[in-house]
Design a protein around this motif. Structure first.
Motif, PDB file in Angstrom:
ATOM      1  N   GLN A 135       0.852  -1.186   0.000  1.00 31.28           N
ATOM      2  CA  GLN A 135       0.000   0.000   0.000  1.00 31.28           C
ATOM      3  C   GLN A 135       0.888   1.236   0.000  1.00 31.28           C
ATOM      4  OE1 GLN A 135      -2.859   0.363   3.187  1.00 31.28           O
ATOM      5  NE2 GLN A 135      -3.793   2.211   2.302  1.00 31.28           N
ATOM      6  N   ILE A 136       0.602   2.155  -0.922  1.00 30.74           N
ATOM      7  CA  ILE A 136       1.381   3.388  -1.047  1.00 30.74           C
ATOM      8  C   ILE A 136       0.614   4.514  -0.359  1.00 30.74           C
ATOM      9  CG2 ILE A 136       2.498   4.988  -2.639  1.00 30.74           C
ATOM     10  CD1 ILE A 136       3.610   2.118  -2.732  1.00 30.74           C
ATOM     11  N   LYS A 137       1.160   5.024   0.714  1.00 34.69           N
ATOM     12  CA  LYS A 137       0.491   6.089   1.470  1.00 34.69           C
ATOM     13  C   LYS A 137       1.162   7.420   1.144  1.00 34.69           C
ATOM     14  CE  LYS A 137      -1.052   2.975   5.108  1.00 34.69           C
ATOM     15  NZ  LYS A 137      -1.036   2.621   6.539  1.00 34.69           N
ATOM     16  N   ALA A 138       0.496   8.212   0.319  1.00 38.35           N
ATOM     17  CA  ALA A 138       1.016   9.523  -0.078  1.00 38.35           C
ATOM     18  C   ALA A 138      -0.113  10.530   0.041  1.00 38.35           C
ATOM     19  CB  ALA A 138       1.551   9.487  -1.512  1.00 38.35           C
ATOM     20  N   PRO A 139       0.142  11.714   0.596  1.00 40.60           N
ATOM     21  CA  PRO A 139      -0.925  12.699   0.794  1.00 40.60           C
ATOM     22  C   PRO A 139      -1.318  13.393  -0.516  1.00 40.60           C
ATOM     23  CG  PRO A 139       1.183  13.605   1.475  1.00 40.60           C
ATOM     24  CD  PRO A 139       1.444  12.182   1.098  1.00 40.60           C
ATOM     25  N   GLY A 140      -2.503  14.036  -0.484  1.00 36.61           N
ATOM     26  CA  GLY A 140      -2.912  14.888  -1.603  1.00 36.61           C
ATOM     27  C   GLY A 140      -3.567  14.176  -2.757  1.00 36.61           C
ATOM     28  N   GLY A 141      -4.008  12.923  -2.547  1.00 35.72           N
ATOM     29  CA  GLY A 141      -4.629  12.166  -3.637  1.00 35.72           C
ATOM     30  C   GLY A 141      -6.116  12.460  -3.775  1.00 35.72           C
ATOM     31  N   PRO A 142      -6.792  11.798  -4.723  1.00 42.02           N
ATOM     32  CA  PRO A 142      -8.224  12.020  -4.935  1.00 42.02           C
ATOM     33  C   PRO A 142      -9.046  11.562  -3.730  1.00 42.02           C
ATOM     34  CG  PRO A 142      -7.215  10.854  -6.794  1.00 42.02           C
ATOM     35  CD  PRO A 142      -6.217  10.858  -5.695  1.00 42.02           C
ATOM     36  N   SER A 143     -10.254  12.096  -3.612  1.00 41.44           N
ATOM     37  CA  SER A 143     -11.184  11.643  -2.579  1.00 41.44           C
ATOM     38  C   SER A 143     -11.690  10.247  -2.937  1.00 41.44           C
ATOM     39  CB  SER A 143     -12.352  12.633  -2.476  1.00 41.44           C
ATOM     40  OG  SER A 143     -12.977  12.764  -3.747  1.00 41.44           O
ATOM     41  N   GLY A 144     -12.323   9.586  -1.974  1.00 42.23           N
ATOM     42  CA  GLY A 144     -12.859   8.248  -2.222  1.00 42.23           C
ATOM     43  C   GLY A 144     -13.886   8.264  -3.344  1.00 42.23           C
ATOM     44  N   TYR A 177      -6.228  13.985 -11.439  1.00 43.87           N
ATOM     45  CA  TYR A 177      -5.063  13.846 -10.574  1.00 43.87           C
ATOM     46  C   TYR A 177      -3.989  13.041 -11.293  1.00 43.87           C
ATOM     47  CZ  TYR A 177      -7.643  15.428  -6.411  1.00 43.87           C
ATOM     48  OH  TYR A 177      -8.343  16.157  -5.492  1.00 43.87           O
ATOM     49  N   THR A 178      -2.729  13.334 -10.984  1.00 45.58           N
ATOM     50  CA  THR A 178      -1.626  12.509 -11.476  1.00 45.58           C
ATOM     51  C   THR A 178      -0.840  11.984 -10.287  1.00 45.58           C
ATOM     52  OG1 THR A 178      -0.072  14.368 -11.645  1.00 45.58           O
ATOM     53  CG2 THR A 178      -1.413  13.874 -13.588  1.00 45.58           C
ATOM     54  N   PHE A 179      -0.336  10.759 -10.438  1.00 46.98           N
ATOM     55  CA  PHE A 179       0.560  10.175  -9.437  1.00 46.98           C
ATOM     56  C   PHE A 179       1.877   9.852 -10.122  1.00 46.98           C
ATOM     57  CE2 PHE A 179       2.427   6.580  -7.134  1.00 46.98           C
ATOM     58  CZ  PHE A 179       2.490   7.120  -5.852  1.00 46.98           C
ATOM     59  N   ASN A 180       2.954  10.483  -9.659  1.00 46.46           N
ATOM     60  CA  ASN A 180       4.269  10.312 -10.273  1.00 46.46           C
ATOM     61  C   ASN A 180       4.876   8.981  -9.820  1.00 46.46           C
ATOM     62  OD1 ASN A 180       7.272  10.533 -10.552  1.00 46.46           O
ATOM     63  ND2 ASN A 180       6.694  12.507 -11.462  1.00 46.46           N
ATOM     64  N   LEU A 181       5.201   8.117 -10.770  1.00 51.05           N
ATOM     65  CA  LEU A 181       5.700   6.780 -10.448  1.00 51.05           C
ATOM     66  C   LEU A 181       7.179   6.775 -10.068  1.00 51.05           C
ATOM     67  CD1 LEU A 181       3.831   4.777 -13.237  1.00 51.05           C
ATOM     68  CD2 LEU A 181       3.373   4.715 -10.775  1.00 51.05           C
ATOM     69  N   ASP A 182       7.838   7.920 -10.165  1.00 52.52           N
ATOM     70  CA  ASP A 182       9.234   8.025  -9.718  1.00 52.52           C
ATOM     71  C   ASP A 182       9.330   8.644  -8.325  1.00 52.52           C
ATOM     72  OD1 ASP A 182      10.395   6.934 -12.086  1.00 52.52           O
ATOM     73  OD2 ASP A 182       9.941   8.824 -13.101  1.00 52.52           O
ATOM     74  N   TRP A 186       1.371  12.779  -5.366  1.00 51.26           N
ATOM     75  CA  TRP A 186       0.135  13.141  -6.042  1.00 51.26           C
ATOM     76  C   TRP A 186       0.170  14.613  -6.445  1.00 51.26           C
ATOM     77  CZ3 TRP A 186      -3.452   9.873  -7.697  1.00 51.26           C
ATOM     78  CH2 TRP A 186      -3.656   8.663  -7.047  1.00 51.26           C
ATOM     79  N   SER A 187      -0.489  14.939  -7.563  1.00 47.39           N
ATOM     80  CA  SER A 187      -0.712  16.331  -7.969  1.00 47.39           C
ATOM     81  C   SER A 187      -2.134  16.446  -8.506  1.00 47.39           C
ATOM     82  CB  SER A 187       0.262  16.771  -9.066  1.00 47.39           C
ATOM     83  OG  SER A 187       1.595  16.691  -8.614  1.00 47.39           O
ATOM     84  N   LYS A 188      -2.837  17.508  -8.103  1.00 47.45           N
ATOM     85  CA  LYS A 188      -4.139  17.787  -8.692  1.00 47.45           C
ATOM     86  C   LYS A 188      -3.945  18.800  -9.804  1.00 47.45           C
ATOM     87  CE  LYS A 188      -8.897  19.177  -7.800  1.00 47.45           C
ATOM     88  NZ  LYS A 188      -9.902  19.622  -6.817  1.00 47.45           N
ATOM     89  N   LEU A 189      -4.416  18.441 -11.009  1.00 47.03           N
ATOM     90  CA  LEU A 189      -4.226  19.315 -12.166  1.00 47.03           C
ATOM     91  C   LEU A 189      -5.302  20.404 -12.192  1.00 47.03           C
ATOM     92  CD1 LEU A 189      -3.353  16.783 -15.016  1.00 47.03           C
ATOM     93  CD2 LEU A 189      -1.855  17.834 -13.316  1.00 47.03           C
ATOM     94  N   ALA A 190      -4.943  21.529 -12.773  1.00 47.39           N
ATOM     95  CA  ALA A 190      -5.899  22.617 -12.995  1.00 47.39           C
ATOM     96  C   ALA A 190      -5.814  23.013 -14.460  1.00 47.39           C
ATOM     97  CB  ALA A 190      -5.582  23.808 -12.085  1.00 47.39           C
ATOM     98  N   PRO A 191      -6.328  22.155 -15.365  1.00 50.14           N
ATOM     99  CA  PRO A 191      -6.163  22.427 -16.793  1.00 50.14           C
ATOM    100  C   PRO A 191      -6.893  23.693 -17.233  1.00 50.14           C
ATOM    101  CG  PRO A 191      -6.889  20.159 -16.388  1.00 50.14           C
ATOM    102  CD  PRO A 191      -7.081  20.926 -15.122  1.00 50.14           C
ATOM    103  N   ALA A 192      -6.327  24.391 -18.209  1.00 52.74           N
ATOM    104  CA  ALA A 192      -7.004  25.524 -18.824  1.00 52.74           C
ATOM    105  C   ALA A 192      -8.114  25.008 -19.745  1.00 52.74           C
ATOM    106  CB  ALA A 192      -5.996  26.356 -19.619  1.00 52.74           C
TER     107      ALA A 192
END
Length: 552
Positions: A135-144, A177-182, A186-192
């Motif tokens: 299990q990968i525990k990283a903050p800032g991910g999507p809601s359930g 959302y994106t999750f960087n595999l390196d 987590w990052s939440k995108l704000a696309p134009a």
């Protein structure tokens, strides 16, 4: 919510007792829906995880892991310590890192009576080389959420949309959302730009350039109390990465207007990456809401979307080579006998509708309606003249998968594998566990790898008893519990719930209004969480009126 969390914790404590990896040959998986099916990135294997099964009375959840060995056409069950909790409607993606990884995010757990839901927001990885879950525990991910979509693209996981449902309300998402595999962040995108409306169950496909395509999906809105309106989306969007390679990518939405023949409106379709920079769409259902019923048209067709040409086109099965030769010889003989004029007759343009009826062991007549689109004007013109000539005559293959929605699909070495899915007959849901394949390069014929007779499908009529806590634990556990004896059912029937009595002098409309919530709850339990609210309300009122007349 607390009850479900306790139930999940109890199952996890049972899973924690597993201490070693055990792989064992086994029969094919039991029927299930909303599991994940992925192709191993390095081996000739398919990986199936999780899912749910509803038998008319109870919902079963799974977290077991199966491997399908393509060359042997055989299944094995893989027991690995500390797996993710039981779930369905999650998303899975594979990457070739370190011998292969299977990433899983989100999904839902349902109570056995199908009335309560717990939505996960956890992220897991299965290391395929070492057969270990982490299990990968990283903050800032999507809601359930569940019903979302996730793809692996350029060393990151990208997640879009989905929904969250509670006993009282629901919400659909259109966030990214994106999750960087390196870096495992987590990052939440704000696309134009203007993006898709909130939705679940859409197509999400990566392009060779690292962009993302979104098509279709489903959402619903609450119009007034206890009345929801569903929307089938048919629009298409491109999520483009600009300034790729920099520390912070900039993303933007734009609307796509593809050419060609788009799929007919539907939900519950399945999506996979196809050869030659194409993605494919298989099956689905279109619900037609009548005054007194909802009838679904189920599909088993394939549509391709050519990413480079921004064009949709339906797949045209060519039939086996021997059959094609026979057809060519037959056409030549007919032309010689009937003259050139006969050869110029246009093919029928309207869709072909085939209706099959099967009778179940309990006498229920199950009607399967299959809609085969007519010859498409816009066809993929990459084949030779001989292939184009061959394409015309093989509309109905005898071994093709029956029409269905929510099938699990995966592509390996240019071959599409279709596992399971479901169709409905009245209030009865048939969950499939068959397996078919078709070569996407040749598109000659479907192959049946595993058959299933829908007539053997277990279906239990809903008892009107209150579910006991013990039954909840047993019911949600999954696996062999489906084969339970009928002792539980008879106990349920003995403890039948008392219906609200008719008061002296009470008119039928007053009784229906006073007891509406009771009958709504009963109807919802009988019809399942996916039934439309308008239909549930009608059934509830019919039950109340029937009871009133009987009491009177």
């Amino acid at each position: 919510q607390e009850d479900l969390e306790a139930l999940i914790a109890e199952f996890q404590s049972l899973d924690a007792k597993k201490t070693q990896v055990i792989e064992s040959s086994c029969p094919p998986p039991s029927p299930r829906l909303n599991c994940s099916l992925c192709a191993h990135p390095e081996r000739d294997e398919l990986i199936l995880f999780g899912g749910e099964y509803f038998n008319g009375q109870k919902t079963y959840l799974y977290n077991d892991l199966y491997i399908y060995y393509i060359r042997k056409n055989s299944w094995a069950k893989l027991d690995i310590p500390n797996p993710p909790p039981r779930r369905c409607a999650h998303q899975a993606a594979v990457v070739p890192t370190a011998g292969g990884q299977l990433w899983i995010f989100g999904g839902e757990f349902a109570s056995p009576n199908g009335e309560q839901f717990y939505h996960y927001k956890d992220l897991w990885v299965l290391h395929l080389a070492t057969k270990t879950w982490e299990q990968i525990k990283a903050p800032g991910g999507p809601s359930g959420r569940s019903g979302h979509r996730m793809v692996a693209c350029k060393r990151q996981l990208i997640i879009f949309g989905g929904f969250h449902e509670s006993a009282r309300d629901f919400i659909y998402y259109n966030d990214v959302y994106t999750f960087n595999l390196d870096s495992f962040t987590w990052s939440k995108l704000a696309p134009a730009g203007l993006g898709p409306a909130p939705r679940s169950g859409c197509q999400m496909s990566p392009t060779p350039e690292g962009n993302i395509i979104i098509y279709g999906g489903y959402s619903k809105q609450r119009i007034k109390k206890d009345v929801d309106k569903g929307t089938l989306h048919t629009d298409m969007f491109l999520l483009k990465a600009e300034g790729a390679g920099k520390e912070e990518d900039r993303w933007s939405w734009s609307r796509l207007s593809p050419s060609g023949v788009k799929p007919t409106p539907r939900s519950g379709f399945s999506v996979a990456a196809a050869p030659n920079h194409r993605c494919l769409l298989f099956g689905g259902v279109h619900d037609e809401e009548e005054e007194e019923s909802i009838e679904g048209d189920f599909f088993n067709d394939i549509y391709f979307y050519d990413i480079g040409k921004n064009r949709w086109f339906p797949a045209q099965l060519k039939g086996p080579r021997s059959e094609r030769r026979k057809r060519r010889r037959g056409r030549q003989a007919e032309a010689e006998a009937a003259g050139e004029e006969e050869l110029q007759l246009p093919p029928p343009q309207s869709p072909l509708e085939i209706i099959k009826e099967v009778v179940a062991e309990d006498g229920t007549v199950m009607t399967i309606k299959q809609v085969i689109p007519g010859p498409a004007e816009d066809r993929d013109g990459s084949g030779s003249e001989e292939e184009e000539e061959e394409e015309g005559g093989a509309l109905g293959q005898p071994v093709e998968p029956c029409p269905r929605s929510s099938a699990m699909v995966a592509v390996k070495h240019g071959v599409l594998y279709v596992y399971g899915g479901m169709f409905e007959v009245g209030d009865r849901q048939v969950t499939l566990s068959d397996l078919h394949s078709i070569d996407l390069h040749r598109l000659d014929e479907w192959k049946v790898l595993l058959e299933m007779d829908p007539k053997t499908q277990e279906w239990l009529e809903e008892s009107e008893s209150d579910e006991e806590d013990d039954d909840d634990v047993e019911g949600a556990e999954g696996g062999e519990e489906e084969e339970e004896s009928s002792e539980e059912e008879s106990e349920d029937e003995e403890g039948e719930q008392q219906q609200p009595a008719v008061q002296p002098g009470e008119a039928q409309p007053q009784y229906v209004a006073r007891t509406e919530q009771h009958w709504l709850q009963l109807a919802r339990r009988h019809m399942g969480p996916e039934a439309k609210d308008k239909k549930v309300l009608k059934v509830a009122h019919a039950m109340a009126k029937t009871f009133y007349e009987g009491a009177s």
